[in-house]
Structures are given as structure tokens and as C-alpha cells.
Design a protein around this motif. Structure first.
Motif, PDB file in Angstrom:
ATOM      1  N   GLU A 143       0.839  -1.188   0.000  1.00  0.00           N
ATOM      2  CA  GLU A 143       0.000   0.000   0.000  1.00  0.00           C
ATOM      3  C   GLU A 143       0.875   1.239   0.000  1.00  0.00           C
ATOM      4  O   GLU A 143       2.020   1.208   0.434  1.00  0.00           O
ATOM      5  CB  GLU A 143      -0.958   0.014   1.184  1.00  0.00           C
ATOM      6  N   VAL A 144       0.315   2.314  -0.523  1.00  0.00           N
ATOM      7  CA  VAL A 144       1.024   3.590  -0.598  1.00  0.00           C
ATOM      8  C   VAL A 144       0.086   4.678  -0.093  1.00  0.00           C
ATOM      9  O   VAL A 144      -1.098   4.685  -0.419  1.00  0.00           O
ATOM     10  CB  VAL A 144       1.460   3.898  -2.053  1.00  0.00           C
ATOM     11  N   THR A 145       0.641   5.585   0.710  1.00  0.00           N
ATOM     12  CA  THR A 145      -0.110   6.770   1.119  1.00  0.00           C
ATOM     13  C   THR A 145       0.172   7.841   0.077  1.00  0.00           C
ATOM     14  O   THR A 145       1.317   8.204  -0.172  1.00  0.00           O
ATOM     15  CB  THR A 145       0.312   7.233   2.521  1.00  0.00           C
ATOM     16  N   TYR A 146      -0.887   8.326  -0.532  1.00  0.00           N
ATOM     17  CA  TYR A 146      -0.839   9.231  -1.674  1.00  0.00           C
ATOM     18  C   TYR A 146      -1.235  10.621  -1.179  1.00  0.00           C
ATOM     19  O   TYR A 146      -2.333  10.806  -0.661  1.00  0.00           O
ATOM     20  CB  TYR A 146      -1.829   8.682  -2.701  1.00  0.00           C
ATOM     21  N   HIS A 147      -0.344  11.586  -1.303  1.00  0.00           N
ATOM     22  CA  HIS A 147      -0.568  12.959  -0.837  1.00  0.00           C
ATOM     23  C   HIS A 147      -0.725  13.853  -2.060  1.00  0.00           C
ATOM     24  O   HIS A 147       0.250  14.110  -2.767  1.00  0.00           O
ATOM     25  CB  HIS A 147       0.621  13.453  -0.013  1.00  0.00           C
ATOM     26  N   GLN A 148      -1.946  14.309  -2.324  1.00  0.00           N
ATOM     27  CA  GLN A 148      -2.194  15.168  -3.477  1.00  0.00           C
ATOM     28  C   GLN A 148      -2.516  16.574  -2.989  1.00  0.00           C
ATOM     29  O   GLN A 148      -3.266  16.750  -2.017  1.00  0.00           O
ATOM     30  CB  GLN A 148      -3.344  14.624  -4.316  1.00  0.00           C
ATOM     31  N   ALA A 149      -1.952  17.567  -3.655  1.00  0.00           N
ATOM     32  CA  ALA A 149      -2.149  18.958  -3.270  1.00  0.00           C
ATOM     33  C   ALA A 149      -3.637  19.281  -3.136  1.00  0.00           C
ATOM     34  O   ALA A 149      -4.438  18.931  -4.003  1.00  0.00           O
ATOM     35  CB  ALA A 149      -1.499  19.884  -4.295  1.00  0.00           C
ATOM     36  N   ASP A 150      -3.991  19.928  -2.036  1.00  0.00           N
ATOM     37  CA  ASP A 150      -5.348  20.416  -1.770  1.00  0.00           C
ATOM     38  C   ASP A 150      -6.406  19.324  -1.669  1.00  0.00           C
ATOM     39  O   ASP A 150      -7.582  19.591  -1.885  1.00  0.00           O
ATOM     40  CB  ASP A 150      -5.767  21.443  -2.826  1.00  0.00           C
TER      41      ASP A 150
ATOM     42  N   THR B  96      -2.631  17.239 -11.588  1.00  0.00           N
ATOM     43  CA  THR B  96      -2.134  16.461 -10.445  1.00  0.00           C
ATOM     44  C   THR B  96      -0.739  16.908 -10.022  1.00  0.00           C
ATOM     45  O   THR B  96       0.193  16.878 -10.817  1.00  0.00           O
ATOM     46  CB  THR B  96      -2.092  14.956 -10.790  1.00  0.00           C
ATOM     47  N   THR B  97      -0.617  17.323  -8.760  1.00  0.00           N
ATOM     48  CA  THR B  97       0.667  17.546  -8.096  1.00  0.00           C
ATOM     49  C   THR B  97       0.612  16.686  -6.853  1.00  0.00           C
ATOM     50  O   THR B  97      -0.309  16.818  -6.044  1.00  0.00           O
ATOM     51  CB  THR B  97       0.867  19.022  -7.718  1.00  0.00           C
ATOM     52  N   HIS B  98       1.581  15.775  -6.694  1.00  0.00           N
ATOM     53  CA  HIS B  98       1.496  14.851  -5.572  1.00  0.00           C
ATOM     54  C   HIS B  98       2.845  14.279  -5.196  1.00  0.00           C
ATOM     55  O   HIS B  98       3.837  14.475  -5.895  1.00  0.00           O
ATOM     56  CB  HIS B  98       0.524  13.705  -5.905  1.00  0.00           C
ATOM     57  N   TRP B  99       2.842  13.566  -4.058  1.00  0.00           N
ATOM     58  CA  TRP B  99       3.968  12.749  -3.623  1.00  0.00           C
ATOM     59  C   TRP B  99       3.375  11.548  -2.926  1.00  0.00           C
ATOM     60  O   TRP B  99       2.182  11.527  -2.616  1.00  0.00           O
ATOM     61  CB  TRP B  99       4.951  13.536  -2.758  1.00  0.00           C
ATOM     62  N   ALA B 100       4.183  10.518  -2.723  1.00  0.00           N
ATOM     63  CA  ALA B 100       3.670   9.285  -2.119  1.00  0.00           C
ATOM     64  C   ALA B 100       4.737   8.665  -1.237  1.00  0.00           C
ATOM     65  O   ALA B 100       5.922   8.927  -1.403  1.00  0.00           O
ATOM     66  CB  ALA B 100       3.242   8.304  -3.210  1.00  0.00           C
ATOM     67  N   GLU B 101       4.271   7.833  -0.291  1.00  0.00           N
ATOM     68  CA  GLU B 101       5.202   7.143   0.595  1.00  0.00           C
ATOM     69  C   GLU B 101       4.680   5.762   0.928  1.00  0.00           C
ATOM     70  O   GLU B 101       3.474   5.533   0.978  1.00  0.00           O
ATOM     71  CB  GLU B 101       5.442   7.941   1.877  1.00  0.00           C
ATOM     72  N   ASN B 102       5.614   4.840   1.128  1.00  0.00           N
ATOM     73  CA  ASN B 102       5.279   3.485   1.540  1.00  0.00           C
ATOM     74  C   ASN B 102       5.533   3.393   3.038  1.00  0.00           C
ATOM     75  O   ASN B 102       6.669   3.276   3.475  1.00  0.00           O
ATOM     76  CB  ASN B 102       6.117   2.453   0.778  1.00  0.00           C
TER      77      ASN B 102
END
Length: 139
Positions: A91-98, A116-122
Motif C-alpha cells: 500500500e502507498v499513502t498518496y498525498h495530493q495537493a489540496d 495532479t501535483t502529488h507525492w507518495a510514501e510506503n
């Protein structure tokens, strides 16, 4: 109220407030600029120049993306690279702007377009693996 009970109420309230503030601070952490723990293997690609008249020099590409536990995808946009993905493992936590954070699980998909502007983390304990299909600019 007895002094002992009052002390317990004050200590509990202080702990609760501290935990809340720590959670807010964690949720507002700066997005990473660098990617770590990620590999991408091109599975197939086709140049769209001869396939679609209005798309010159751009491939349609399918990759298997692997993000190791603790790995992050640095903040980036999809302004010139629309992507659709299908999640296979982890699984990945998906951080999308706003937008609120979303945790992506196996069997789920997502799309990323020019807004889409985003970053993600495992944050998990196993590698996260997904298939991504995109149309990147040619190098």
C-alpha cells in the motif's frame, strides 16, 4: 474536585492536546523533493508518432513501479505526462495537493492528469508494487 483528581484531569488534557498537535505537525510535514527506494521497469512501449497524428514523438509506456518500505516518491506533477495505474501489492499513502491523503491498496487504480501535483510514501512493511501506463515526453 479533589487535588489528585484535578491533577489527573490536567495531565490527561495536556497529553491529549500534545498528541493532537503532534498529529497536526506530522500531517503538515513538507513534501519530499527527492525520490528514494523506488524502481521502475519498462514492460512495454510504443511510439505514438505513427499511431496518432497529433501525438509526435511520445510513447505510450507501461511500467512496473516498486516502492520499498520507507520509500518516497518526491513531489512532482503530471502536467505533461498523464498516467493511469493499477495497484498489485502493498500500500502507498498518496498525498495530493489540496486533497485529503488516500491510502491505495491492491486491486485499486488511480489516474493522474495535468492538474495532479502529488507525492507518495510506503509506510508499510512490504514493497508496494503497481503497474503505471503513461504518455511521457520523449527524451
Amino acid at each position: 474536585m479533589r487535588p489528585h483528581a484535578l491533577a489527573l484531569v490536567i495531565a490527561g488534557s495536556t497529553s491529549l492536546a500534545g498528541a493532537f498537535l503532534a498529529g497536526v505537525a506530522h500531517g503538515q510535514a513538507d513534501a519530499p523533493r527527492e525520490t528514494k527506494g523506488q524502481t521502475a521497469a519498462v514492460l512495454h512501449s510504443i511510439d505514438l508518432t505513427e499511431e496518432i497524428d497529433s501525438v509526435k514523438g511520445r510513447p505510450l509506456r507501461m511500467r512496473r513501479i516498486t516502492l520499498q518500505p520507507g520509500g518516497v516518491l518526491g513531489i512532482h506533477t503530471h502536467k505533461d505526462r498523464p498516467t493511469v495505474s493499477y495497484f498489485l501489492q502493498g500500500e502507498v499513502t498518496y498525498h495530493q495537493a489540496d486533497k485529503p491523503d488516500v491510502v491505495i491498496h491492491p486491486g485499486e487504480g488511480f489516474a493522474e492528469g495535468k492538474a495532479t501535483t502529488h507525492w507518495a510514501e510506503n509506510r508499510g512493511t512490504i514493497p508496494a508494487v503497481w503497474i503505471a501506463v503513461d504518455i511521457p515526453k520523449a527524451p
